[in-house]
Scaffold this motif. Structure first.
Motif, PDB file in Angstrom:
ATOM      1  N   ASN A  63     -17.417  28.346  -3.150  1.00 56.79           N
ATOM      2  CA  ASN A  63     -17.667  27.321  -2.123  1.00 56.79           C
ATOM      3  C   ASN A  63     -16.847  26.078  -2.456  1.00 56.79           C
ATOM      4  O   ASN A  63     -16.201  26.017  -3.502  1.00 56.79           O
ATOM      5  CB  ASN A  63     -19.171  26.984  -2.028  1.00 56.79           C
ATOM      6  CG  ASN A  63     -19.739  26.538  -3.361  1.00 56.79           C
ATOM      7  OD1 ASN A  63     -19.330  25.520  -3.908  1.00 56.79           O
ATOM      8  ND2 ASN A  63     -20.660  27.323  -3.915  1.00 56.79           N
ATOM      9  N   GLY A  64     -16.921  25.087  -1.582  1.00 53.71           N
ATOM     10  CA  GLY A  64     -16.119  23.882  -1.762  1.00 53.71           C
ATOM     11  C   GLY A  64     -16.582  23.015  -2.926  1.00 53.71           C
ATOM     12  O   GLY A  64     -15.760  22.415  -3.628  1.00 53.71           O
ATOM     13  N   LEU A  65     -17.883  22.938  -3.102  1.00 52.94           N
ATOM     14  CA  LEU A  65     -18.415  22.144  -4.219  1.00 52.94           C
ATOM     15  C   LEU A  65     -17.917  22.701  -5.555  1.00 52.94           C
ATOM     16  O   LEU A  65     -17.446  21.949  -6.416  1.00 52.94           O
ATOM     17  CB  LEU A  65     -19.953  22.150  -4.173  1.00 52.94           C
ATOM     18  CG  LEU A  65     -20.679  21.507  -5.341  1.00 52.94           C
ATOM     19  CD1 LEU A  65     -20.317  20.038  -5.505  1.00 52.94           C
ATOM     20  CD2 LEU A  65     -22.202  21.652  -5.164  1.00 52.94           C
ATOM     21  N   PHE A  92     -10.865  23.247  -1.253  1.00 51.48           N
ATOM     22  CA  PHE A  92     -11.192  23.574   0.144  1.00 51.48           C
ATOM     23  C   PHE A  92     -12.560  24.235   0.206  1.00 51.48           C
ATOM     24  O   PHE A  92     -12.966  24.931  -0.737  1.00 51.48           O
ATOM     25  CB  PHE A  92     -10.164  24.548   0.733  1.00 51.48           C
ATOM     26  CG  PHE A  92      -8.867  23.907   1.137  1.00 51.48           C
ATOM     27  CD1 PHE A  92      -8.718  23.330   2.386  1.00 51.48           C
ATOM     28  CD2 PHE A  92      -7.798  23.891   0.257  1.00 51.48           C
ATOM     29  CE1 PHE A  92      -7.520  22.741   2.760  1.00 51.48           C
ATOM     30  CE2 PHE A  92      -6.590  23.308   0.616  1.00 51.48           C
ATOM     31  CZ  PHE A  92      -6.448  22.722   1.877  1.00 51.48           C
ATOM     32  N   SER A  93     -13.236  24.063   1.327  1.00 49.67           N
ATOM     33  CA  SER A  93     -14.471  24.778   1.631  1.00 49.67           C
ATOM     34  C   SER A  93     -14.212  25.691   2.824  1.00 49.67           C
ATOM     35  O   SER A  93     -13.514  25.300   3.758  1.00 49.67           O
ATOM     36  CB  SER A  93     -15.575  23.788   1.993  1.00 49.67           C
ATOM     37  OG  SER A  93     -16.647  24.458   2.659  1.00 49.67           O
ATOM     38  N   PHE A  94     -14.785  26.890   2.771  1.00 54.10           N
ATOM     39  CA  PHE A  94     -14.725  27.787   3.932  1.00 54.10           C
ATOM     40  C   PHE A  94     -16.114  27.997   4.522  1.00 54.10           C
ATOM     41  O   PHE A  94     -16.418  29.044   5.080  1.00 54.10           O
ATOM     42  CB  PHE A  94     -14.083  29.127   3.544  1.00 54.10           C
ATOM     43  CG  PHE A  94     -12.718  28.994   2.937  1.00 54.10           C
ATOM     44  CD1 PHE A  94     -11.720  28.271   3.575  1.00 54.10           C
ATOM     45  CD2 PHE A  94     -12.429  29.590   1.711  1.00 54.10           C
ATOM     46  CE1 PHE A  94     -10.455  28.140   3.004  1.00 54.10           C
ATOM     47  CE2 PHE A  94     -11.176  29.465   1.131  1.00 54.10           C
ATOM     48  CZ  PHE A  94     -10.187  28.738   1.779  1.00 54.10           C
ATOM     49  N   GLY A 109     -18.711  26.338   9.426  1.00 50.89           N
ATOM     50  CA  GLY A 109     -18.373  25.305  10.416  1.00 50.89           C
ATOM     51  C   GLY A 109     -17.069  24.584  10.155  1.00 50.89           C
ATOM     52  O   GLY A 109     -16.642  23.755  10.956  1.00 50.89           O
ATOM     53  N   LYS A 110     -16.409  24.874   9.044  1.00 56.91           N
ATOM     54  CA  LYS A 110     -15.139  24.185   8.743  1.00 56.91           C
ATOM     55  C   LYS A 110     -14.011  24.752   9.610  1.00 56.91           C
ATOM     56  O   LYS A 110     -14.150  25.818  10.196  1.00 56.91           O
ATOM     57  CB  LYS A 110     -14.807  24.335   7.248  1.00 56.91           C
ATOM     58  CG  LYS A 110     -15.892  23.763   6.314  1.00 56.91           C
ATOM     59  CD  LYS A 110     -15.942  22.241   6.333  1.00 56.91           C
ATOM     60  CE  LYS A 110     -17.224  21.676   5.778  1.00 56.91           C
ATOM     61  NZ  LYS A 110     -17.264  21.437   4.350  1.00 56.91           N
ATOM     62  N   ASN A 111     -12.869  24.077   9.650  1.00 55.75           N
ATOM     63  CA  ASN A 111     -11.777  24.531  10.533  1.00 55.75           C
ATOM     64  C   ASN A 111     -11.333  25.947  10.193  1.00 55.75           C
ATOM     65  O   ASN A 111     -11.000  26.718  11.085  1.00 55.75           O
ATOM     66  CB  ASN A 111     -10.584  23.575  10.441  1.00 55.75           C
ATOM     67  CG  ASN A 111     -10.879  22.234  11.083  1.00 55.75           C
ATOM     68  OD1 ASN A 111     -11.982  21.706  10.920  1.00 55.75           O
ATOM     69  ND2 ASN A 111      -9.933  21.687  11.826  1.00 55.75           N
ATOM     70  N   GLU A 171      -7.463  16.191  -4.185  1.00 56.22           N
ATOM     71  CA  GLU A 171      -7.837  16.087  -2.768  1.00 56.22           C
ATOM     72  C   GLU A 171      -9.136  16.837  -2.501  1.00 56.22           C
ATOM     73  O   GLU A 171      -9.246  18.002  -2.863  1.00 56.22           O
ATOM     74  CB  GLU A 171      -6.778  16.724  -1.873  1.00 56.22           C
ATOM     75  CG  GLU A 171      -5.401  16.134  -1.920  1.00 56.22           C
ATOM     76  CD  GLU A 171      -4.436  17.063  -1.179  1.00 56.22           C
ATOM     77  OE1 GLU A 171      -4.457  17.076   0.052  1.00 56.22           O
ATOM     78  OE2 GLU A 171      -3.677  17.786  -1.847  1.00 56.22           O
ATOM     79  N   ASP A 172     -10.077  16.182  -1.851  1.00 60.68           N
ATOM     80  CA  ASP A 172     -11.193  16.904  -1.239  1.00 60.68           C
ATOM     81  C   ASP A 172     -10.726  17.229   0.178  1.00 60.68           C
ATOM     82  O   ASP A 172     -10.786  16.396   1.079  1.00 60.68           O
ATOM     83  CB  ASP A 172     -12.467  16.059  -1.227  1.00 60.68           C
ATOM     84  CG  ASP A 172     -13.642  16.796  -0.586  1.00 60.68           C
ATOM     85  OD1 ASP A 172     -13.395  17.761   0.170  1.00 60.68           O
ATOM     86  OD2 ASP A 172     -14.797  16.400  -0.817  1.00 60.68           O
ATOM     87  N   ALA A 173     -10.222  18.469   0.323  1.00 60.44           N
ATOM     88  CA  ALA A 173      -9.616  18.892   1.589  1.00 60.44           C
ATOM     89  C   ALA A 173     -10.567  19.784   2.394  1.00 60.44           C
ATOM     90  O   ALA A 173     -10.136  20.535   3.269  1.00 60.44           O
ATOM     91  CB  ALA A 173      -8.302  19.623   1.308  1.00 60.44           C
ATOM     92  N   ALA A 174     -11.858  19.655   2.104  1.00 62.56           N
ATOM     93  CA  ALA A 174     -12.859  20.544   2.714  1.00 62.56           C
ATOM     94  C   ALA A 174     -12.919  20.422   4.232  1.00 62.56           C
ATOM     95  O   ALA A 174     -13.428  21.317   4.904  1.00 62.56           O
ATOM     96  CB  ALA A 174     -14.235  20.262   2.114  1.00 62.56           C
ATOM     97  N   GLN A 175     -12.402  19.309   4.784  1.00 65.36           N
ATOM     98  CA  GLN A 175     -12.450  19.123   6.239  1.00 65.36           C
ATOM     99  C   GLN A 175     -11.047  19.107   6.845  1.00 65.36           C
ATOM    100  O   GLN A 175     -10.887  18.684   7.992  1.00 65.36           O
ATOM    101  CB  GLN A 175     -13.167  17.800   6.573  1.00 65.36           C
ATOM    102  CG  GLN A 175     -14.567  17.719   5.986  1.00 65.36           C
ATOM    103  CD  GLN A 175     -15.368  16.527   6.468  1.00 65.36           C
ATOM    104  OE1 GLN A 175     -14.848  15.649   7.139  1.00 65.36           O
ATOM    105  NE2 GLN A 175     -16.652  16.496   6.119  1.00 65.36           N
ATOM    106  N   ALA A 176     -10.050  19.554   6.093  1.00 64.83           N
ATOM    107  CA  ALA A 176      -8.675  19.252   6.525  1.00 64.83           C
ATOM    108  C   ALA A 176      -7.712  20.437   6.455  1.00 64.83           C
ATOM    109  O   ALA A 176      -6.514  20.241   6.261  1.00 64.83           O
ATOM    110  CB  ALA A 176      -8.133  18.097   5.693  1.00 64.83           C
TER     111      ALA A 176
HETATM  112  C1  LIG Z   1     -18.127  20.880   3.230  1.00 65.97           C
HETATM  113  C2  LIG Z   1     -17.673  19.848   2.278  1.00 65.97           C
HETATM  114  C3  LIG Z   1     -17.713  20.050   0.882  1.00 65.97           C
HETATM  115  C4  LIG Z   1     -18.417  21.177   0.204  1.00 65.97           C
HETATM  116  O1  LIG Z   1     -18.165  22.442   0.675  1.00 65.97           O
HETATM  117  P1  LIG Z   1     -19.248  23.616   0.487  1.00 65.97           P
HETATM  118  O2  LIG Z   1     -18.456  24.846   0.771  1.00 65.97           O
HETATM  119  O3  LIG Z   1     -20.335  23.374   1.462  1.00 65.97           O
HETATM  120  O4  LIG Z   1     -19.715  23.571  -0.923  1.00 65.97           O
HETATM  121  C5  LIG Z   1     -17.149  19.072   0.071  1.00 65.97           C
HETATM  122  N1  LIG Z   1     -16.615  17.956   0.582  1.00 65.97           N
HETATM  123  C6  LIG Z   1     -16.590  17.707   1.908  1.00 65.97           C
HETATM  124  C7  LIG Z   1     -15.967  16.444   2.408  1.00 65.97           C
HETATM  125  C8  LIG Z   1     -17.133  18.632   2.797  1.00 65.97           C
HETATM  126  O5  LIG Z   1     -17.125  18.371   4.111  1.00 65.97           O
END
Ligand SMILES: *Cc1c(COP(=O)(O)O)cnc(C)c1O
Length: 366
Positions: free
Chosen positions: A59-61, A180-182, A185-187, A156-161
């Motif tokens: 996951n993204g975290l 990145f997060s997948f 609901g992400k892109n 980079e926290d690219a989870a939304q980008a």
């Molecule tokens: C979604 C998100 C995360 C974490 O991603 P998960 O897959 O839910 O762990 C981290 N940072 C930002 C800015 C996010 O939007």
């Protein structure tokens, strides 16, 4: 007729045949975690981001935490983060054992700026973690130069980008490493949890590969105290299908954003998102601000329009971070944003007629 915030069923329907086939391929293969499917996805996503390495994770975290641990950042260290972000950015730092040091964002773009970052640097600072919030890339060049002068990593926290560009370069290739997060609901969303680390740093890539799988490269030979943060083959197969549509789906988001911007151009008190010339955002969210935000949200709910607040409580005021000692007023701009932002329906399956109902309802409120 209701307007949902995001229609994930429509996303599945559009790709149903391909997703089902990908799922069957993995289920019949007998191989379910990491393996060839994950490796192929890693190669494809690294190429998409324009970087050398992609490591699929859970996951993204975990992606963000593993980058920090991979760089040896932990107890006694500080990492500069935005005050206004999803709490995962902070939690990644805390879980690595370091201390998140918040800075206020730019009011126009909601992303952090080099001048604010500079004021927060101390002798313990090891890294800065800009968030490309709402799909808008942060102004990375000045941050990169500042980090270089002070010997800091840029993560980079690219989870939304996914797919966003800054001066032509995609998110994921704008710092030393990116998470990145997948989340669905992400892109670029899986059909479950998933994430990735991308980087051009060979050493970091090798370290994150070890850490995500019990610290072992060869099964049962454990070189470091790792964890289980693996990406599974089903999600990798689904992500490979969805990656082929990412650019097109981001274009649809851009079209929807353009329609919102046009429809809302002249509405008093409604503050619209600002896009600097060097940035090509991917509109993960379309966030407006209004001084009577709660009333506007109620009005839209009554009209059958689903909206969400990203985010109602900044991390420093959440119960989880009472130990930080920050009181209300500590980050006034962030707190003001939290009380005025509202995310309108946005996604690749937001139809024009549904969007017209949103713009009509917002206009009537004004
Ligand atoms: C979604 C998100 C995360 C974490 O991603 P998960 O897959 O839910 O762990 C981290 N940072 C930002 C800015 C996010 O939007």
């Amino acid at each position: 007729m209701k307007v949902p915030f995001l229609d994930l069923q429509a996303a599945y329907r559009e790709l149903q045949e391909e997703l089902d086939a990908a799922g069957r391929r993995v289920m019949s293969s007998g191989w379910y975690i990491l393996g060839q499917e994950v490796e192929v996805f890693e190669t494809e996503f690294a190429a998409y981001c324009g970087v050398r390495h992609c490591i699929g994770v859970s996951n993204g975290l975990d992606a963000l935490e593993l980058i920090l641990r991979g760089y040896g950042i932990g107890a006694g260290d500080e990492v500069i983060v935005p005050a206004n972000t999803f709490i995962a950015t902070w939690l990644a730092v805390s879980r690595a054992g370091a201390v998140p040091v918040p800075v206020e964002p730019s009011e126009l773009t909601h992303t952090i700026q080099a001048d604010q970052v500079e004021k927060a640097i101390s002798s313990r600072t090891r890294a800065v973690m800009p968030v490309h919030l709402y799909g808008q890339p942060a102004d990375m060049e000045p941050i990169r130069q500042l980090a270089q002068r002070h010997g800091l990593k840029v993560i980079e926290d690219a989870a939304q980008a996914h797919g966003a560009r800054y001066r032509g370069q995609r998110a994921g290739g704008l710092g030393d490493a990116a998470g990145f997060s997948f989340y669905p609901g992400k892109n670029l969303g899986a059909l479950g949890d998933g994430g990735a680390v991308v980087t051009n740093d060979d050493e970091l890539a090798a370290q994150v590969r070890l850490l995500r799988n019990y610290g072992s490269q060869v099964k049962y030979y454990n070189e470091v105290k790792g964890c289980n943060a693996r990406l599974d083959a089903l999600q990798a197969a689904f992500l490979r299908v969805k990656l082929t549509r990412l650019d097109e789906w981001n274009r649809r988001r851009q079209t929807a954003a353009d329609r919102y911007l046009q429809a809302f151009a002249q509405i008093p008190h409604l503050i619209l998102p600002e896009v600097p010339t060097q940035a090509e955002p991917v509109w993960h969210l379309f966030v407006v601000r209004h001084p009577r935000r709660d009333e506007l949200k109620r009005h839209l709910t009554q009209a059958g329009i689903e909206t969400i607040i990203h985010y109602p409580i900044p991390p420093h005021l959440s119960r989880a971070y009472t130990d930080s000692g920050a009181k209300p007023g500590a980050y006034p701009l962030t707190e003001q944003l939290a009380s005025t932002v509202l995310s309108l329906p946005m996604g690749p399956h937001l139809q024009p007629d549904a969007q017209d109902r949103v713009t009509g309802a917002v206009r009537r409120f004004a």
